[in-house]
Motif scaffolding. Structure first.
Motif, PDB file in Angstrom:
ATOM      1  N   ALA A 100     -99.612 -13.163 -50.259  1.00  8.09           N
ATOM      2  CA  ALA A 100     -99.239 -12.841 -48.862  1.00  8.09           C
ATOM      3  C   ALA A 100     -99.992 -13.798 -47.946  1.00  8.09           C
ATOM      4  O   ALA A 100    -101.122 -14.206 -48.235  1.00  8.09           O
ATOM      5  CB  ALA A 100     -99.586 -11.399 -48.525  1.00  8.09           C
ATOM      6  N   ALA A 101     -99.332 -14.110 -46.839  1.00 12.62           N
ATOM      7  CA  ALA A 101     -99.936 -15.042 -45.874  1.00 12.62           C
ATOM      8  C   ALA A 101    -101.223 -14.438 -45.313  1.00 12.62           C
ATOM      9  O   ALA A 101    -101.259 -13.275 -44.914  1.00 12.62           O
ATOM     10  CB  ALA A 101     -98.950 -15.321 -44.746  1.00 12.62           C
ATOM     11  N   ALA A 102    -102.262 -15.226 -45.330  1.00 13.88           N
ATOM     12  CA  ALA A 102    -103.566 -14.784 -44.812  1.00 13.88           C
ATOM     13  C   ALA A 102    -104.286 -15.989 -44.241  1.00 13.88           C
ATOM     14  O   ALA A 102    -103.731 -17.092 -44.156  1.00 13.88           O
ATOM     15  CB  ALA A 102    -104.371 -14.134 -45.934  1.00 13.88           C
ATOM     16  N   GLY A 129     -87.093 -11.527 -41.587  1.00 19.46           N
ATOM     17  CA  GLY A 129     -86.578 -10.903 -42.815  1.00 19.46           C
ATOM     18  C   GLY A 129     -87.082  -9.489 -42.992  1.00 19.46           C
ATOM     19  O   GLY A 129     -87.934  -9.014 -42.229  1.00 19.46           O
ATOM     20  N   THR A 130     -86.546  -8.845 -44.010  1.00 18.98           N
ATOM     21  CA  THR A 130     -86.942  -7.459 -44.289  1.00 18.98           C
ATOM     22  C   THR A 130     -87.419  -7.323 -45.729  1.00 18.98           C
ATOM     23  O   THR A 130     -87.180  -8.221 -46.557  1.00 18.98           O
ATOM     24  CB  THR A 130     -85.727  -6.523 -44.125  1.00 18.98           C
ATOM     25  OG1 THR A 130     -84.753  -6.903 -45.146  1.00 18.98           O
ATOM     26  CG2 THR A 130     -85.109  -6.651 -42.747  1.00 18.98           C
ATOM     27  N   ALA A 131     -88.035  -6.189 -46.008  1.00 22.29           N
ATOM     28  CA  ALA A 131     -88.473  -5.903 -47.383  1.00 22.29           C
ATOM     29  C   ALA A 131     -87.265  -5.946 -48.314  1.00 22.29           C
ATOM     30  O   ALA A 131     -87.321  -6.453 -49.432  1.00 22.29           O
ATOM     31  CB  ALA A 131     -89.145  -4.539 -47.429  1.00 22.29           C
ATOM     32  N   GLU A 132     -86.140  -5.429 -47.805  1.00 21.86           N
ATOM     33  CA  GLU A 132     -84.939  -5.383 -48.659  1.00 21.86           C
ATOM     34  C   GLU A 132     -84.438  -6.796 -48.975  1.00 21.86           C
ATOM     35  O   GLU A 132     -84.112  -7.129 -50.117  1.00 21.86           O
ATOM     36  CB  GLU A 132     -83.838  -4.585 -47.977  1.00 21.86           C
ATOM     37  CG  GLU A 132     -82.633  -4.345 -48.871  1.00 21.86           C
ATOM     38  CD  GLU A 132     -81.821  -3.157 -48.374  1.00 21.86           C
ATOM     39  OE1 GLU A 132     -81.587  -3.082 -47.147  1.00 21.86           O
ATOM     40  OE2 GLU A 132     -81.463  -2.313 -49.206  1.00 21.86           O
ATOM     41  N   GLU A 133     -84.428  -7.654 -47.934  1.00 18.08           N
ATOM     42  CA  GLU A 133     -83.924  -9.025 -48.158  1.00 18.08           C
ATOM     43  C   GLU A 133     -84.816  -9.777 -49.147  1.00 18.08           C
ATOM     44  O   GLU A 133     -84.345 -10.506 -50.023  1.00 18.08           O
ATOM     45  CB  GLU A 133     -83.873  -9.781 -46.837  1.00 18.08           C
ATOM     46  CG  GLU A 133     -83.316 -11.195 -46.985  1.00 18.08           C
ATOM     47  CD  GLU A 133     -83.316 -11.977 -45.673  1.00 18.08           C
ATOM     48  OE1 GLU A 133     -84.113 -11.650 -44.772  1.00 18.08           O
ATOM     49  OE2 GLU A 133     -82.516 -12.914 -45.554  1.00 18.08           O
ATOM     50  N   MET A 134     -86.146  -9.567 -49.022  1.00 19.34           N
ATOM     51  CA  MET A 134     -87.069 -10.243 -49.940  1.00 19.34           C
ATOM     52  C   MET A 134     -86.836  -9.767 -51.371  1.00 19.34           C
ATOM     53  O   MET A 134     -86.756 -10.555 -52.312  1.00 19.34           O
ATOM     54  CB  MET A 134     -88.510  -9.945 -49.516  1.00 19.34           C
ATOM     55  CG  MET A 134     -88.892 -10.511 -48.155  1.00 19.34           C
ATOM     56  SD  MET A 134     -90.631 -10.156 -47.800  1.00 19.34           S
ATOM     57  CE  MET A 134     -90.551  -9.705 -46.051  1.00 19.34           C
ATOM     58  N   SER A 135     -86.678  -8.448 -51.521  1.00 23.52           N
ATOM     59  CA  SER A 135     -86.516  -7.916 -52.886  1.00 23.52           C
ATOM     60  C   SER A 135     -85.143  -8.243 -53.445  1.00 23.52           C
ATOM     61  O   SER A 135     -84.977  -8.439 -54.650  1.00 23.52           O
ATOM     62  CB  SER A 135     -86.752  -6.403 -52.886  1.00 23.52           C
ATOM     63  OG  SER A 135     -85.922  -5.770 -51.933  1.00 23.52           O
ATOM     64  N   ASP A 136     -84.149  -8.389 -52.548  1.00 27.02           N
ATOM     65  CA  ASP A 136     -82.819  -8.838 -53.017  1.00 27.02           C
ATOM     66  C   ASP A 136     -82.907 -10.259 -53.579  1.00 27.02           C
ATOM     67  O   ASP A 136     -82.200 -10.615 -54.522  1.00 27.02           O
ATOM     68  CB  ASP A 136     -81.799  -8.805 -51.873  1.00 27.02           C
ATOM     69  CG  ASP A 136     -81.371  -7.382 -51.512  1.00 27.02           C
ATOM     70  OD1 ASP A 136     -80.655  -7.212 -50.501  1.00 27.02           O
ATOM     71  OD2 ASP A 136     -81.778  -6.443 -52.240  1.00 27.02           O
ATOM     72  N   TRP A 137     -83.779 -11.083 -52.993  1.00 24.76           N
ATOM     73  CA  TRP A 137     -83.961 -12.460 -53.464  1.00 24.76           C
ATOM     74  C   TRP A 137     -84.545 -12.451 -54.887  1.00 24.76           C
ATOM     75  O   TRP A 137     -84.151 -13.228 -55.753  1.00 24.76           O
ATOM     76  CB  TRP A 137     -84.878 -13.199 -52.506  1.00 24.76           C
ATOM     77  CG  TRP A 137     -84.724 -14.712 -52.511  1.00 24.76           C
ATOM     78  CD1 TRP A 137     -83.963 -15.470 -53.346  1.00 24.76           C
ATOM     79  CD2 TRP A 137     -85.363 -15.625 -51.612  1.00 24.76           C
ATOM     80  NE1 TRP A 137     -84.083 -16.792 -53.031  1.00 24.76           N
ATOM     81  CE2 TRP A 137     -84.934 -16.930 -51.974  1.00 24.76           C
ATOM     82  CE3 TRP A 137     -86.254 -15.490 -50.550  1.00 24.76           C
ATOM     83  CZ2 TRP A 137     -85.373 -18.072 -51.296  1.00 24.76           C
ATOM     84  CZ3 TRP A 137     -86.680 -16.625 -49.869  1.00 24.76           C
ATOM     85  CH2 TRP A 137     -86.234 -17.899 -50.240  1.00 24.76           C
ATOM     86  N   VAL A 138     -85.472 -11.511 -55.121  1.00 23.19           N
ATOM     87  CA  VAL A 138     -86.032 -11.353 -56.487  1.00 23.19           C
ATOM     88  C   VAL A 138     -84.923 -10.910 -57.433  1.00 23.19           C
ATOM     89  O   VAL A 138     -84.808 -11.387 -58.562  1.00 23.19           O
ATOM     90  CB  VAL A 138     -87.194 -10.351 -56.492  1.00 23.19           C
ATOM     91  CG1 VAL A 138     -87.774 -10.209 -57.903  1.00 23.19           C
ATOM     92  CG2 VAL A 138     -88.299 -10.773 -55.523  1.00 23.19           C
ATOM     93  N   GLU A 139     -84.048 -10.006 -56.974  1.00 24.72           N
ATOM     94  CA  GLU A 139     -82.890  -9.599 -57.793  1.00 24.72           C
ATOM     95  C   GLU A 139     -82.054 -10.827 -58.152  1.00 24.72           C
ATOM     96  O   GLU A 139     -81.735 -11.047 -59.328  1.00 24.72           O
ATOM     97  CB  GLU A 139     -81.994  -8.631 -57.012  1.00 24.72           C
ATOM     98  CG  GLU A 139     -82.531  -7.229 -56.827  1.00 24.72           C
ATOM     99  CD  GLU A 139     -81.483  -6.339 -56.165  1.00 24.72           C
ATOM    100  OE1 GLU A 139     -81.880  -5.425 -55.403  1.00 24.72           O
ATOM    101  OE2 GLU A 139     -80.275  -6.554 -56.393  1.00 24.72           O
ATOM    102  N   TYR A 140     -81.718 -11.628 -57.159  1.00 22.46           N
ATOM    103  CA  TYR A 140     -80.875 -12.812 -57.374  1.00 22.46           C
ATOM    104  C   TYR A 140     -81.505 -13.732 -58.429  1.00 22.46           C
ATOM    105  O   TYR A 140     -80.804 -14.230 -59.319  1.00 22.46           O
ATOM    106  CB  TYR A 140     -80.701 -13.588 -56.068  1.00 22.46           C
ATOM    107  CG  TYR A 140     -79.860 -14.842 -56.218  1.00 22.46           C
ATOM    108  CD1 TYR A 140     -80.443 -16.082 -56.464  1.00 22.46           C
ATOM    109  CD2 TYR A 140     -78.469 -14.785 -56.129  1.00 22.46           C
ATOM    110  CE1 TYR A 140     -79.678 -17.224 -56.625  1.00 22.46           C
ATOM    111  CE2 TYR A 140     -77.685 -15.936 -56.278  1.00 22.46           C
ATOM    112  CZ  TYR A 140     -78.301 -17.147 -56.529  1.00 22.46           C
ATOM    113  OH  TYR A 140     -77.537 -18.279 -56.695  1.00 22.46           O
ATOM    114  N   LEU A 169     -95.916  -4.273 -43.468  1.00 19.33           N
ATOM    115  CA  LEU A 169     -94.739  -5.025 -43.955  1.00 19.33           C
ATOM    116  C   LEU A 169     -95.000  -5.572 -45.358  1.00 19.33           C
ATOM    117  O   LEU A 169     -94.132  -5.490 -46.240  1.00 19.33           O
ATOM    118  CB  LEU A 169     -94.391  -6.166 -43.010  1.00 19.33           C
ATOM    119  CG  LEU A 169     -93.220  -7.071 -43.463  1.00 19.33           C
ATOM    120  CD1 LEU A 169     -91.938  -6.257 -43.628  1.00 19.33           C
ATOM    121  CD2 LEU A 169     -93.011  -8.227 -42.480  1.00 19.33           C
ATOM    122  N   VAL A 170     -96.206  -6.093 -45.588  1.00 21.93           N
ATOM    123  CA  VAL A 170     -96.509  -6.644 -46.922  1.00 21.93           C
ATOM    124  C   VAL A 170     -96.457  -5.529 -47.962  1.00 21.93           C
ATOM    125  O   VAL A 170     -95.899  -5.694 -49.053  1.00 21.93           O
ATOM    126  CB  VAL A 170     -97.874  -7.343 -46.924  1.00 21.93           C
ATOM    127  CG1 VAL A 170     -98.313  -7.695 -48.342  1.00 21.93           C
ATOM    128  CG2 VAL A 170     -97.831  -8.609 -46.064  1.00 21.93           C
TER     129      VAL A 170
END
Ligand code: AHR
Length: 498
Positions: A206-208, A126-137, A187-188
């Motif tokens: 974030a995964a750690a 995934g990308t930063a854009e796809e993750m933030s689009d999910w927050v938009e949704y 990326l994070v």
């Protein structure tokens, strides 16, 4: 008495967050489909959820549920699971995914359970854009195509998903889209930046892991955006043939259960972030999941080698008092670290290594389910000081035949809203009682709740659903000292009632 505890009810260690009793569900085997979500079942409600599963989960009131993975998420694209669904091949678990269970269904599940949804995003492919689009949704009222897609899908009001995680175990070679520490920090940062520009009120993890290098690079670059840091814990990996630890071997895993927590606490302290960033132990279970030939470099083509064996996760005889005693010791560990660990998610909730086994005609509440029932419904939210003045020790052999010396007793004291004491007491010893003396603080009447089976290997199953169950006894004392005798291999809560 061979074991004695001193409780100081006036000294508060901290208030535990109910999110430490959280849950995790993943698109793997029968966790979602034929587990929680079975639209074709006569036992399901109008939304396709198994009513018996919903009822059982409501009783343990998970404050938060994490979804959709786990390894699954690292090649999952959320748009495939909203609106018009796409049937795709899941490259993580190498099965067809029809995406009939997606974001809207997950939010609906959380509404039914009155709990917070916690979405883990795809930081593999995934990308930063796809993750933030999910927050938009999920969270924008109507601005932009993603919020409008939610409305078009029949959800006019925002889902208001408050908890989000960037990635799942992207440090691991087994993960699709694995990253180096430097790649991960960048990326994070870029993903968090975009996600918080959509909704600055979200809580981000974030995964750690407990690795200093990974976490220092992550915190140095992305720390200002993070509210949580996620770590995972599995102790008994089943090997090629689902060889699970014996009761004695499982006890060995209870030594130093807070090792990873203390390392992450130290890193957060060293970077000055202890107050702002909390630990989410957002996958944990004594047992690693059984999925042979899935995370190897040269995966087989024969489904008999990598799909069929997954059914062995549903072997209820594997979930005994070992799982219950380990899980109680782990929850005690989280309670002792309640100021830094504010979320934890049992992995998984249903089927697999889960709390509840689901079959066509009903459910089985495994031993671990009853541990959650006791800890959520009997213990208080305030953790108070408890000094183990004396504890017997016992020597066990771990899975590799090494000798390990452990305390026989594992105890945590809590105070309930009505100011009464509720003490979690685990007798780990397989073959002997534990006699315990505790200062009674003026309470002359107590109730002891004991979770146990006839043997350490007792388990619940379809034909004997109550082999492991909770029994109650009342204990009276002089108000000075209350003396209890804990059964072998038992999980107990001692509550003051007068
Ligand atoms: O075995 C299940 C996997 O364990 C989860 O998908 C992943 O997050 C962890 O490695």
């Amino acid at each position: 008495m061979k074991n004695s505890l001193i409780v100081n009810r006036e000294r508060c260690i901290g208030k535990r967050d109910k999110m430490i009793f959280g849950q995790f569900i993943e698109h793997f085997h029968r966790i979602i489909y034929d587990g929680i979500y079975c639209p074709s079942s006569s036992l399901s409600d109008e939304d396709g959820f198994r009513s018996d599963v919903i009822e059982a989960l409501c009783k343990i009131a998970p404050a938060i549920i994490r979804w959709p993975g786990g390894c699954f998420v690292s090649s999952y694209h959320w748009r495939d699971g909203v609106g018009e669904r796409r049937t795709l091949f899941d490259k993580a678990w190498r099965v067809e995914e029809d995406n009939s269970f997606g974001t809207d269904e997950f939010v609906k599940l959380c509404q039914k359970l009155n709990c917070e949804p916690y979405i883990c995003t795809n930081a593999g492919t995934g990308t930063a854009e796809e993750m933030s689009d999910w927050v938009e949704y999920c969270n924008l009222p109507c601005e932009g195509e993603n919020a409008k897609l939610r409305i078009k899908s029949g959800n006019k009001e925002p889902h208001n998903v408050h908890y989000w995680s960037i990635g799942n175990e992207n440090y691991g070679s087994w993960e699709i889209g694995a990253k180096t520490a430097d790649e991960w920090a960048l990326l994070v940062t870029e993903s968090a930046k975009m996600m918080k520009r959509v909704d600055p009120t979200i809580q981000l993890s974030a995964a750690a892991l407990s690795d200093v290098n990974w976490n220092l690079k992550l915190l140095e670059r992305a720390g200002d955006y993070l509210d949580w840091i996620s770590i995972h814990g599995y102790w008994d990996f089943p090997g090629a043939n689902n060889e699970c630890a014996s009761y004695e071997q499982a006890l060995a895993f209870t030594k130093n259960l807070d090792g990873a927590i203390k390392k992450v606490e130290g890193i957060l302290a060293a970077t000055g972030r202890s107050d702002k960033i909390k630990i989410a132990y957002d996958e944990w279970n004594l047992k690693g999941w059984y999925h042979p030939n899935s995370h190897t470099k040269h995966v087989p083509a024969d489904k008999e080698l990598y799909i069929t064996p997954r059914d062995k996760n549903d072997d209820n005889s594997k979930y005994t008092m070992a799982d219950a005693v380990f899980s109680a010791c782990f929850l005690n560990t989280l309670l002792r670290h309640c100021n830094s660990v504010r979320m934890a998610n049992y992995a998984p909730t249903v089927n697999g290594r889960g709390l509840v086994y689901v079959h066509d005609d009903g459910i089985v509440l495994r031993s671990t389910y009853h541990v959650f029932d006791m800890y959520i419904n009997l213990l208080g939210e305030e953790v108070v000081d408890l000094w183990v003045q004396k504890s017997e020790i016992t020597e066990v052999k771990d899975k590799w035949n090494n000798k390990v010396v452990i305390d026989k007793l594992d105890a945590v004291a809590t105070k309930c809203e009505d100011n009464t004491l509720a003490i979690a007491l685990v007798n780990k010893a397989e073959g002997e009682n534990a006699e315990v003396a505790i200062n009674a603080e003026g309470n002359k009447k107590w109730r002891l709740y004991t979770l146990n089976g006839e043997s350490a290997d007792s388990f619940n199953d379809v034909n004997h659903p109550d082999s492991v169950k909770i029994a109650e006894t009342e204990i009276e004392c002089d108000g000075e000292t209350v003396k209890v005798i804990l059964e072998p291999h038992s999980v107990n809560v001692l509550k003051a009632i007068e």
